[in-house]
Every structure is written in structure tokens, then in C-alpha cells.
Write an enzyme that holds these catalytic residues in place. Structure first.
Site, PDB file in Angstrom:
ATOM      1  N   SER A 112      62.168  13.813  28.400  1.00 42.57           N
ATOM      2  CA  SER A 112      62.134  15.472  28.125  1.00 42.57           C
ATOM      3  C   SER A 112      62.339  16.876  28.777  1.00 42.57           C
ATOM      4  O   SER A 112      63.767  16.578  28.365  1.00 42.57           O
ATOM      5  CB  SER A 112      60.411  15.507  28.693  1.00 42.57           C
ATOM      6  OG  SER A 112      59.834  16.992  27.514  1.00 42.57           O
ATOM      7  N   HIS A 113      62.067  17.045  29.284  1.00 42.75           N
ATOM      8  CA  HIS A 113      62.295  18.616  29.286  1.00 42.75           C
ATOM      9  C   HIS A 113      63.036  18.792  30.883  1.00 42.75           C
ATOM     10  O   HIS A 113      63.193  19.664  31.472  1.00 42.75           O
ATOM     11  CB  HIS A 113      61.360  19.803  29.898  1.00 42.75           C
ATOM     12  CG  HIS A 113      60.160  19.264  30.359  1.00 42.75           C
ATOM     13  ND1 HIS A 113      59.296  18.316  30.354  1.00 42.75           N
ATOM     14  CD2 HIS A 113      60.021  19.863  32.132  1.00 42.75           C
ATOM     15  CE1 HIS A 113      58.836  18.085  30.757  1.00 42.75           C
ATOM     16  NE2 HIS A 113      58.862  18.764  32.147  1.00 42.75           N
ATOM     17  N   ASP A 276      63.178  22.188  24.013  1.00 46.50           N
ATOM     18  CA  ASP A 276      63.050  21.276  24.949  1.00 46.50           C
ATOM     19  C   ASP A 276      64.680  19.968  24.736  1.00 46.50           C
ATOM     20  O   ASP A 276      64.561  19.773  23.826  1.00 46.50           O
ATOM     21  CB  ASP A 276      62.048  20.728  25.943  1.00 46.50           C
ATOM     22  CG  ASP A 276      61.803  19.361  25.541  1.00 46.50           C
ATOM     23  OD1 ASP A 276      61.247  19.399  24.223  1.00 46.50           O
ATOM     24  OD2 ASP A 276      61.059  18.794  26.089  1.00 46.50           O
ATOM     25  N   ASP A 278      64.102  16.687  24.377  1.00 52.71           N
ATOM     26  CA  ASP A 278      64.125  16.045  23.556  1.00 52.71           C
ATOM     27  C   ASP A 278      63.678  16.559  21.824  1.00 52.71           C
ATOM     28  O   ASP A 278      62.501  15.759  21.086  1.00 52.71           O
ATOM     29  CB  ASP A 278      63.125  14.709  24.002  1.00 52.71           C
ATOM     30  CG  ASP A 278      62.010  15.097  24.458  1.00 52.71           C
ATOM     31  OD1 ASP A 278      61.534  16.520  25.249  1.00 52.71           O
ATOM     32  OD2 ASP A 278      60.705  14.650  24.491  1.00 52.71           O
ATOM     33  N   ASP A 280      60.494  18.028  21.610  1.00 55.82           N
ATOM     34  CA  ASP A 280      58.632  18.313  21.632  1.00 55.82           C
ATOM     35  C   ASP A 280      58.271  19.595  21.993  1.00 55.82           C
ATOM     36  O   ASP A 280      57.231  19.762  21.417  1.00 55.82           O
ATOM     37  CB  ASP A 280      57.944  17.382  21.833  1.00 55.82           C
ATOM     38  CG  ASP A 280      58.302  17.080  23.007  1.00 55.82           C
ATOM     39  OD1 ASP A 280      58.451  17.408  23.589  1.00 55.82           O
ATOM     40  OD2 ASP A 280      58.113  15.850  23.683  1.00 55.82           O
ATOM     41  N   ARG A 281      59.075  20.304  23.140  1.00 54.68           N
ATOM     42  CA  ARG A 281      58.507  21.707  23.272  1.00 54.68           C
ATOM     43  C   ARG A 281      59.343  22.713  22.503  1.00 54.68           C
ATOM     44  O   ARG A 281      60.029  22.840  22.218  1.00 54.68           O
ATOM     45  CB  ARG A 281      58.792  22.158  25.028  1.00 54.68           C
ATOM     46  CG  ARG A 281      58.305  20.892  25.869  1.00 54.68           C
ATOM     47  CD  ARG A 281      58.188  21.191  26.850  1.00 54.68           C
ATOM     48  NE  ARG A 281      57.347  20.334  27.565  1.00 54.68           N
ATOM     49  CZ  ARG A 281      56.565  20.255  29.155  1.00 54.68           C
ATOM     50  NH1 ARG A 281      57.561  21.140  29.910  1.00 54.68           N
ATOM     51  NH2 ARG A 281      56.007  19.842  29.723  1.00 54.68           N
ATOM     52  N   LYS A 375      53.604  16.368  20.102  1.00 62.67           N
ATOM     53  CA  LYS A 375      54.102  17.732  20.111  1.00 62.67           C
ATOM     54  C   LYS A 375      55.242  18.109  18.564  1.00 62.67           C
ATOM     55  O   LYS A 375      56.506  16.713  19.726  1.00 62.67           O
ATOM     56  CB  LYS A 375      54.232  18.493  21.441  1.00 62.67           C
ATOM     57  CG  LYS A 375      54.875  17.783  22.485  1.00 62.67           C
ATOM     58  CD  LYS A 375      54.487  18.935  23.991  1.00 62.67           C
ATOM     59  CE  LYS A 375      55.592  18.091  24.760  1.00 62.67           C
ATOM     60  NZ  LYS A 375      54.260  17.631  25.918  1.00 62.67           N
TER      61      LYS A 375
HETATM   62  C1  G1P Z   1      53.269  18.115  31.878  1.00 60.50           C
HETATM   63  C2  G1P Z   1      52.756  19.155  31.328  1.00 60.50           C
HETATM   64  C3  G1P Z   1      51.905  18.849  30.288  1.00 60.50           C
HETATM   65  C4  G1P Z   1      53.237  17.549  29.398  1.00 60.50           C
HETATM   66  C5  G1P Z   1      53.307  16.896  30.111  1.00 60.50           C
HETATM   67  C6  G1P Z   1      55.333  15.801  28.825  1.00 60.50           C
HETATM   68  O1  G1P Z   1      53.020  17.324  32.326  1.00 60.50           O
HETATM   69  O2  G1P Z   1      52.116  19.764  32.311  1.00 60.50           O
HETATM   70  O3  G1P Z   1      50.871  19.493  29.611  1.00 60.50           O
HETATM   71  O4  G1P Z   1      52.104  16.801  28.273  1.00 60.50           O
HETATM   72  O5  G1P Z   1      54.756  17.442  31.057  1.00 60.50           O
HETATM   73  O6  G1P Z   1      55.779  16.917  28.964  1.00 60.50           O
HETATM   74  P1  G1P Z   1      52.897  16.737  34.255  1.00 60.50           P
HETATM   75  O7  G1P Z   1      54.014  17.292  34.979  1.00 60.50           O
HETATM   76  O8  G1P Z   1      51.536  18.473  34.596  1.00 60.50           O
HETATM   77  O9  G1P Z   1      51.505  15.948  34.616  1.00 60.50           O
HETATM   78 ZN    ZN Z   2      59.858  17.461  25.877  1.00 60.37          ZN
END
Ligand code: G1P
Ligand code: ZN
Length: 539
Positions: A112-113, A276, A278, A280-281, A375
Site C-alpha cells: 500500500s502506502h 498512494d 496502490d 486506494d488512498r 477504497k
Molecule cells: C492503516 C490505517 C487503516 C487502513 C490500513 C490499510 O491501518 O489506519 O485505516 O485501513 O492502514 O490502508 P493501521 O496501521 O492503523 O492498522
Molecule cells: Zn493503499
């Protein structure tokens, strides 16, 4: 030829909030990826005769991992793999293809990010046939399997060429390489008023989309520039790179500072959006103006009628417990349900599958609707563009009108990173046992009305999840504590704080929340236990 390889298990392959996520050097260990994938296949009753969507965000190791998974799929009797060209699909596009093609599952290679490159992170999200990430029960079973796995199956064959579109066979398995953008674009055209957005761009509206050198660059160029007519060059950092050009591809005020600087300069365009790693953000900025993600969810909900796909009415909305309560006030006014769920997108999926909600979002820069089960960063940006096109108002004006109508929720998330795992667990356990004793007491002038753990009962499957601790104060203020489930370096304590103001909309959120932050540190004894006297990251 199918080979059966003997292997020894790893003990750290637990999936978190969004799949398994590890340092690249961990994943490079012998059979690490293979063990996980075979455990997953075995846990779900094998993949014989099944169709999966398989792709990634193009980060370091995407190309190697995908070839391994292709060969393991073939060896395990998979019927068909649908793969984005060059092995890439954004997370939202992957969820869409999975649903559209009625596939049995999906694997998205992404962290992801989290940063990419050799020293960054790698990960796998596993989605089931409803297009959303698997439940905690399934991930727990996969984890159990990873601890006992003894062998995996893999085809001994040359790498397959994923650069050309079309269908071909690898032994008995069909592989279809698809255009990663085409179907996603069609879906967006069905949801939004593209003609109105085209007119907006034609009128000289200046827009920047920052893809952070990640997977949505080509989507942005196609959709914003080529189809909607945004000026050439409106998409910044458009070429996906394995290390995201060294960026931490998380669109927020800290990691997308370059974009924030642009938006607060005199050369700022009218609006900017970022995604981000991938896709989704999303982050939304106006000229010298930032929209907090919790507000963004509430504003989109309040303006649903401008969007063709939603204009006939929306069902309920949902937010994670950690997200601010701004959207709840909109839901109340619209007379629709507002659900509060544990953090992690999979928790919205049952609500969407049972037609209870249309929109949902998280404070962590995630918003989407029931068009998919993830998302969707580009969807959120198009939603804002569509509102601007329909109302003729700026990002700032739309937000100020919203505050005038509902009041402003000041909201920030404070992260304390790299805490020793045991220290973090003990902090949360002790805080939980102390919660009741806070009720009725006043700390730094803030009076606690109630305090309790957040427990969610899913209305569909009745499962119960505990996720975080909540402390409520007079005047609508609130603190939420929880431990991150996506970190790869010790534990991260997240402290989410909000306050509510009906009249004063121009405070600096940091100042508005300063006293509550002190209270949050006192209640959880953060400094005594972690040695940290301030958060490492504020978003
Ligand atoms: C974090 C974010 C959460 C999101 C997840 C995946 O998870 O807080 O909202 O769904 O990344 O993108 P966390 O590290 O808080 O468990
Ligand atoms: Zn992501």
C-alpha cells in the site's frame, strides 16, 4: 513439469489490517513468499478450477513475485489468472475486475502506502469473491497453516510475458493479460458526470494529480488528461517506479509535502489530488487549503445528489471508529444510518454486500462507495471534481459551506512509532483496565463523560471485534487509542483526537487539539512507558 518442493515454515506470516506486509529483505528469504502463497491456497480448499485476479502496484519484487505465483497457480490447478498488463493493477481496479468477472479471488502485490524499493516493504492483499479483503478468521487460518507448511507446488517453466494484451496458456492454465485502465474508466464514466468535468477543465480550471511515482500514474494520465481534458502535464510523478522515486507514497501533509508546498504557494492550481502506492488512498487540497479526510467523507456524503450514480438517493454510510464523527452529523440530517466499524476496509464489506451502506471512509485518507469493495483514490478525486463542476464553488468554499451547515470537527491523528511490542501491549491493556476510573473526572479542563473499549458487532454475521479504546469528553470531544496493524517496525500507537466547534472554523487544528493531546498522553502514560514526550508523526 510440476515440482513439489520441501520447505520449512516461518513463524511471522500473520496478516494485519490489510494483508501480509513485510520488509523486502524478509520476503527475500528462501521460500518465504512460496510458503505464504501455498498456505493461502491450502487454507481456501485449493485453487483447482478457480479463477483469480493477480497483479500488483509495481513495487520492487512485483515482477519476480508475480512469476512465482503464476507458476504456483498453474501447479496447483488454477483454471485461469486475469493479470493487468506488466503485472500491474491498482487495488481499486483489481477489486472491480474481480467483481466484474465473478472471479473466485484476488491477490494484489502491494504494501500500500509503505515505501518500496530494496529497503522498503512488500506485501500481499488477498481478496475473496466479494471483491474485498478476506476476513480475520480466514487470515488467522492462513497464519496457522504457514506455521506447519511442509511443501509447496510450482511449475518448472520459463517466465511468462506480461507485456502483451491477450490470452495464452501455461500448461492447463489460461492467462488473460488485460488493459489495466479500460474497465475502470468505463465504471468511472458510469458513476460521474464526465461532460460536466470536461467543461470545468475546458473553462481553465487548474488541476494537479500527483501519482507519487506509483500505480495510478497511467490511470491519471488517461482519465484526467486524455479523457477529461485536463492540461497536459497535470499529472505529476506519473511513471510508476519500483521504489516510488524514493517517496513514501502516502498522500498526507507529511509525505506529500512537495504537493502541499505547491498548493500553499502563489502558483497553486485550483485543486490537487494525490494517491498512494496502490491507488486506494487519496488526499484533496484546494488553493492554500487542505481537506481533512474525515471531513472529505462527510462532504461527499452531503453532496451526493450532484453525482449521477447516487442522485436518486443513498443508503447508509459507515466510518471506522477512529474516523471523526463529522459524517454522522450528515447521516442524521439525511435520515440515513451511520455505522461505526473497526479499522480496516474489510469491515465495510458486509455492510455493502447487504445493501446497508453506499459510502464509507477512514481517517487514513480512504474513501469509497459500494461500486467496489476497496477504497478508491481516483473515485474520490472525481467526486470532488464533479461537485466543483456542478456547483461552481472552490474546494475551500465547499468545505466552508459544509462547516457553516454542520459545525467543524477538528481532527488529527498522532502516531507514536517503533515502540517495543510488549510495552505497547501492556500500555493498551493497562489503559483498558483504567478506562472506567476516568469517567466523571476532569483532566486539564477536559471532563470525561464516558470511556470504554470499542466493540463492534457485525449486523450481518454477528461476529464481534474489539478494536481500540474510546474516551469521550464534554462538548463532543473524543480520543481513540489503537495499535496499528500494518507496521513493519515494532508497534505503532495511534492516538486519534477530535473536538467539535459550531462557530469558530479558523483555528489551527494543532492548537485546537493541544490540550486534548496532553490529556491523551496523561491518560495512557505515554511518556513514562515509551519515553516519548511527543508524537513521531501527526497527520
Ligand atoms: C492503516 C490505517 C487503516 C487502513 C490500513 C490499510 O491501518 O489506519 O485505516 O485501513 O492502514 O490502508 P493501521 O496501521 O492503523 O492498522
Ligand atoms: Zn493503499
Amino acid at each position: 513439469m510440476i515440482k513439489t518442493i520441501q520447505t520449512t515454515p516461518y513463524t511471522d506470516q500473520k496478516m494485519g489490517t490489510a494483508g501480509i506486509r513485510k520488509k523486502v529483505k524478509t520476503v527475500l528469504q528462501k521460500n518465504y513468499l512460496e510458503n505464504f502463497v501455498q498456505s493461502l491456497f491450502d487454507t481456501i480448499g485449493g485453487v483447482q478450477g478457480k479463477t483469480f485476479v493477480l497483479s500488483g502496484d509495481g513495487r520492487y519484487y512485483n515482477d519476480i513475485a508475480i512469476q512465482k505465483i503464476i507458476k504456483m497457480s498453474a501447479a496447483n490447478g488454477m483454471k485461469k489468472l486475469i493479470i493487468g498488463q506488466n503485472g500491474m493493477l491498482s487495488t481499486p481496479a483489481s477489486s472491480h475486475i474481480l467483481l466484474e468477472r465473478h472471479a473466485d479471488g484476488g491477490l494484489t502485490l502491494t504494501a500500500s502506502h509503505n515505501p518500496g524499493g530494496e529497503n522498503g516493504d512488500f506485501g500481499i492483499k488477498y481478496a475473496t469473491s466479494n471483491g474485498g479483503q478476506c476476513s480475520s478468521e480466514i487470515s488467522q487460518k492462513i497464519y496457522e497453516k504457514t506455521k506447519t507448511i511442509k511443501e509447496y507446488k510450482i511449475l518448472s517453466a520459463d517466465d511468462v510475458d506480461l507485456s502483451k494484451l491477450g490470452t495464452f496458456w501455461l500448461e492447463q492454465m489460461e492467462i488473460e493479460v488485460i488493459d489495466p485502465i479500460k474497465d475502470y474508466l468505463l465504471m468511472m464514466e458510469e458513476i460521474f458526470d464526465f461532460e460536466a468535468i470536461k467543461k470545468l477543465f475546458a473553462s481553465g480550471f487548474e488541476f494537479v494529480f500527483d501519482a507519487m511515482n506509483a500505480v495510478t500514474g497511467p490511470y491519471g494520465v488517461k482519465i484526467f488528461e486524455e479523457v477529461l481534458g485536463a492540461k497536459k502535464g497535470s499529472v505529476h510523478q506519473a511513471k510508476p517506479l519500483p521504489d516510488f522515486g524514493g517517496l513514501h507514497p502516502d498522500p498526507n501533509l507529511v509525505y506529500a509535502k512537495h504537493l502541499v508546498d505547491l498548493m500553499y504557494s502563489d502558483d497553486a492550481p485550483d485543486m490537487a489530488g494525490a494517491n498512494d502506492g496502490d491507488g486506494d488512498r487519496n488526499m484533496i487540497l484546494g488553493k492554500k487549503f487542505f481537506v481533512s479526510p474525515s471531513d472529505s467523507l462527510a462532504i461527499l456524503t452531503d453532496n451526493y445528489k450532484y453525482i449521477p450514480a447516487y442522485k436518486n438517493g443513498i443508503k447508509g454510510v459507515a466510518k471506522s471508529a477512529a474516523t471523526s464523527t463529522a459524517v454522522c452529523r450528515v447521516a442524521e440530517k439525511l435520515g440515513i444510518a451511520c455505522y461505526e466499524v473497526p479499522t480496516g476496509w474489510k469491515n465495510f464489506c458486509n455492510l455493502m454486500d447487504s445493501n446497508r451502506i453506499t459510502f464509507c471512509g477512514e481517517e487514513s485518507f480512504g474513501t469509497s462507495s459500494s461500486h467496489i469493495r476497496e477504497k478508491d483514490g481516483i473515485w474520490a478525486i472525481l467526486f470532488w471534481l464533479n461537485i466543483i463542476a456542478a456547483t461552481g464553488k472552490s474546494v475551500e468554499q465547499i468545505t466552508r459551506d459544509f462547516w457553516a451547515k454542520y459545525g467543524r470537527t477538528y481532527y488529527l491523528r498522532f502516531d507514536f512509532d517503533g515502540i517495543d511490542l510488549d510495552v505497547a501491549d501492556k500500555l493498551m491493556a493497562d489503559l483498558e483496565s483504567n478506562l472506567k476510573s476516568f469517567e466523571g473526572k476532569t483532566y486539564n479542563g477536559c471532563k470525561v463523560t464516558k470511556a470504554h473499549p470499542f466493540v463492534y458487532r457485525d449486523p450481518v454475521d454477528q461476529s464481534e471485534t474489539k478494536n481500540g479504546l474510546l474516551v469521550y469528553f464534554e462538548n463532543g470531544a473524543r480520543i481513540c487509542y489503537r495499535l496499528s496493524g500494518t507496521g513493519t517496525n515494532g508497534a505503532t500507537l495511534r492516538v486519534y483526537i477530535e473536538s467539535y466547534d459550531k462557530n469558530d472554523f479558523d483555528q489551527d487544528p494543532l492548537k485546537a487539539l493541544a490540550e486534548l493531546l496532553k490529556v491523551a498522553m496523561i491518560l495512557a502514560e505515554i511518556e513514562q512507558r515509551t519515553g516519548k514526550n511527543k508524537p513521531d508523526l501527526t497527520t
